[in-house]
Design an enzyme around this catalytic site. Structure first.
Site, PDB file in Angstrom:
ATOM      1  N   LYS A  66       0.803  -1.228   0.000  1.00  8.93           N
ATOM      2  CA  LYS A  66       0.000   0.000   0.000  1.00  8.93           C
ATOM      3  C   LYS A  66       0.837   1.282   0.000  1.00  8.93           C
ATOM      4  CE  LYS A  66      -4.294  -1.820   1.847  1.00  8.93           C
ATOM      5  NZ  LYS A  66      -5.389  -1.697   2.801  1.00  8.93           N
ATOM      6  N   ASP A 102     -10.083   2.789   1.315  1.00  4.79           N
ATOM      7  CA  ASP A 102     -10.283   2.279   2.684  1.00  4.79           C
ATOM      8  C   ASP A 102     -10.806   3.423   3.560  1.00  4.79           C
ATOM      9  OD1 ASP A 102      -9.369  -0.300   2.209  1.00  4.79           O
ATOM     10  OD2 ASP A 102      -7.295   0.179   2.732  1.00  4.79           O
TER      11      ASP A 102
HETATM   12  P1  NAP Z   1      -1.625  -4.541  10.898  1.00  5.09           P
HETATM   13  O1  NAP Z   1      -1.044  -3.406  10.141  1.00  5.09           O
HETATM   14  O2  NAP Z   1      -0.853  -5.801  11.076  1.00  5.09           O
HETATM   15  O3  NAP Z   1      -2.006  -3.974  12.375  1.00  5.09           O
HETATM   16  C1  NAP Z   1      -2.553  -4.820  13.363  1.00  5.09           C
HETATM   17  C2  NAP Z   1      -2.757  -4.035  14.650  1.00  5.09           C
HETATM   18  O4  NAP Z   1      -3.416  -4.906  15.582  1.00  5.09           O
HETATM   19  C3  NAP Z   1      -1.463  -3.571  15.310  1.00  5.09           C
HETATM   20  O5  NAP Z   1      -1.680  -2.321  15.865  1.00  5.09           O
HETATM   21  C4  NAP Z   1      -1.238  -4.624  16.383  1.00  5.09           C
HETATM   22  O6  NAP Z   1      -0.571  -4.137  17.519  1.00  5.09           O
HETATM   23  C5  NAP Z   1      -2.649  -4.957  16.779  1.00  5.09           C
HETATM   24  N1  NAP Z   1      -2.702  -6.313  17.354  1.00  5.09           N
HETATM   25  C6  NAP Z   1      -2.386  -7.476  16.740  1.00  5.09           C
HETATM   26  N2  NAP Z   1      -2.542  -8.512  17.594  1.00  5.09           N
HETATM   27  C7  NAP Z   1      -2.959  -7.976  18.773  1.00  5.09           C
HETATM   28  C8  NAP Z   1      -3.263  -8.535  20.047  1.00  5.09           C
HETATM   29  N3  NAP Z   1      -3.181  -9.858  20.274  1.00  5.09           N
HETATM   30  N4  NAP Z   1      -3.673  -7.692  21.030  1.00  5.09           N
HETATM   31  C9  NAP Z   1      -3.754  -6.362  20.815  1.00  5.09           C
HETATM   32  N5  NAP Z   1      -3.452  -5.782  19.625  1.00  5.09           N
HETATM   33  C10 NAP Z   1      -3.060  -6.577  18.620  1.00  5.09           C
HETATM   34  O7  NAP Z   1      -3.002  -4.998  10.276  1.00  5.09           O
HETATM   35  P2  NAP Z   1      -4.078  -4.061   9.492  1.00  5.09           P
HETATM   36  O8  NAP Z   1      -3.773  -4.043   8.064  1.00  5.09           O
HETATM   37  O9  NAP Z   1      -4.181  -2.763  10.226  1.00  5.09           O
HETATM   38  O10 NAP Z   1      -5.414  -4.903   9.655  1.00  5.09           O
HETATM   39  C11 NAP Z   1      -5.991  -5.089  10.932  1.00  5.09           C
HETATM   40  C12 NAP Z   1      -7.382  -5.717  10.810  1.00  5.09           C
HETATM   41  O11 NAP Z   1      -8.247  -4.828  10.147  1.00  5.09           O
HETATM   42  C13 NAP Z   1      -7.377  -6.997   9.968  1.00  5.09           C
HETATM   43  O12 NAP Z   1      -7.337  -8.094  10.839  1.00  5.09           O
HETATM   44  C14 NAP Z   1      -8.674  -6.952   9.203  1.00  5.09           C
HETATM   45  O13 NAP Z   1      -9.618  -7.835   9.777  1.00  5.09           O
HETATM   46  C15 NAP Z   1      -9.192  -5.537   9.400  1.00  5.09           C
HETATM   47  N6  NAP Z   1      -9.393  -4.865   8.096  1.00  5.09           N
HETATM   48  C16 NAP Z   1     -10.669  -4.786   7.617  1.00  5.09           C
HETATM   49  C17 NAP Z   1     -10.911  -4.142   6.413  1.00  5.09           C
HETATM   50  C18 NAP Z   1     -12.334  -4.028   5.917  1.00  5.09           C
HETATM   51  O14 NAP Z   1     -12.530  -3.729   4.724  1.00  5.09           O
HETATM   52  N7  NAP Z   1     -13.308  -4.210   6.755  1.00  5.09           N
HETATM   53  C19 NAP Z   1      -9.848  -3.585   5.679  1.00  5.09           C
HETATM   54  C20 NAP Z   1      -8.547  -3.684   6.200  1.00  5.09           C
HETATM   55  C21 NAP Z   1      -8.330  -4.339   7.407  1.00  5.09           C
HETATM   56  P3  NAP Z   1       1.053  -4.107  17.633  1.00  5.09           P
HETATM   57  O15 NAP Z   1       1.466  -2.813  16.975  1.00  5.09           O
HETATM   58  O16 NAP Z   1       1.309  -4.154  19.083  1.00  5.09           O
HETATM   59  O17 NAP Z   1       1.564  -5.320  16.903  1.00  5.09           O
END
Ligand code: NAP
Length: 270
Positions: A66, A102
């Site tokens: 991205k 997004d």
């Molecule tokens: P990412 O960049 O990997 O970020 C994940 C975040 O979640 C980080 O801040 C991480 O914290 C935190 N996290 C992970 N495991 C955790 C735990 N066990 N306890 C507390 N915090 C935790 O991922 P992303 O791209 O932002 O995506 C995140 C989620 O958004 C995805 O799982 C997806 O389901 C959802 N999403 C949905 C859409 C939609 O269209 N609805 C689009 C995009 C994403 P740390 O910094 O501490 O690792």
């Protein structure tokens, strides 16, 4: 000639984007096909050369490209510029441009539900970035970011003029809008995990938006519904960002209700 579109990412897990866009092309009689193409970081330069050569009429872009894809574009929309990430590539007047639908997907999911006073974003990754940019676009007075790793919350908050707070304080910040961007509650081994503390009731005046959409009703949304909160599924964001991509590529609108039914049926299929 049939126009080609694709979602690129790596690893590319199961995605509903081909279903949505191929249905849209068929429904609106557009001669085009949309495929899911795994592209590794090492392959991105070569792939984008093919795009510039005209092999693709548009792209959806997901993790980990991205930000990296921006170097291959002729320009960005103001929204993509503001969030510093692109999830949609499209052509205009011979130029290859980047947008971030997004952010738009989150804005559109919330637009008619507010106004909100104070937003709380759980997480500080890519989806959180889009969420903070969306809450800014919606004009919320206060935006809190909390994250398991505090430094990342602070960096994100600093960049967008929001406020970082400790992860442990998340139930005490007095927000009226909560956006979960962590993967807690996702199907698989995290399905039983809830980002809201287990021993603290969810206030009934909180609107709870869980960006996780598989399962459709996460444990967070189950608890929020039981507490009497207004809830929004991440499917709404997915739907709205996809409809915005389709419009950028074809100039055509898809009916949100029909598209939502298509996606719900796919998610609920055994
Ligand atoms: P990412 O960049 O990997 O970020 C994940 C975040 O979640 C980080 O801040 C991480 O914290 C935190 N996290 C992970 N495991 C955790 C735990 N066990 N306890 C507390 N915090 C935790 O991922 P992303 O791209 O932002 O995506 C995140 C989620 O958004 C995805 O799982 C997806 O389901 C959802 N999403 C949905 C859409 C939609 O269209 N609805 C689009 C995009 C994403 P740390 O910094 O501490 O690792």
């Amino acid at each position: 000639m049939t126009e080609q579109y694709a979602v690129i990412g790596h690893p590319l897990g199961h995605t509903l984007s081909p279903l949505l866009h191929n249905w849209g092309f068929e429904h609106r009689h557009v001669d085009a096909r949309y495929a899911a193409l795994p592209v590794t970081p090492g392959e991105l330069d070569g792939f984008m050369e093919r795009v510039r050569g005209g092999a693709f009429a548009g792209l959806s872009v997901t993790i980990p490209h991205k930000r990296a894809v921006m170097a291959h574009l002729d320009g960005l929309t103001p929204r993509a510029e503001a969030v510093g990430a692109v999830n949609t590539v499209f052509w205009r007047d011979g130029l290859l441009l980047g947008e971030n639908t997004d952010v738009l997907g989150i804005v559109e999911s919330l637009r008619n539900l507010g106004p909100f006073r104070r937003g709380l974003v759980l997480g500080a990754g890519g989806a959180a970035r889009a969420a903070v940019a969306a809450l800014k676009e919606l004009g919320l007075g206060g935006i809190f970011v909390v994250n398991r790793t505090r430094d990342k919350a602070e960096a994100l908050a600093r960049e967008f003029g929001a406020t970082a707070a400790p992860w442990e304080s998340r139930a005490t910040l007095g927000a009226d809008l909560l956006v979960n961007t962590t993967p807690l509650g996702m199907s698989g081994e995290r399905v039983e995990e809830c980002p809201w503390p287990g021993n603290t009731p969810i206030p009934s005046d909180l609107t709870v938006f869980d960006l996780v959409y598989n399962p459709l009703v996460t444990i967070l949304l189950q608890r929020a519904k039981a507490a009497g909160c207004r809830t929004i599924s991440g499917l709404e964001m997915f739907l709205r960002q996809g409809l915005a991509q389709f419009k950028l590529w074809t100039g055509l609108d898809l009916d949100p209700d029909q598209a939502r039914t298509l996606l719900l049926n796919a998610l609920q299929a055994p």
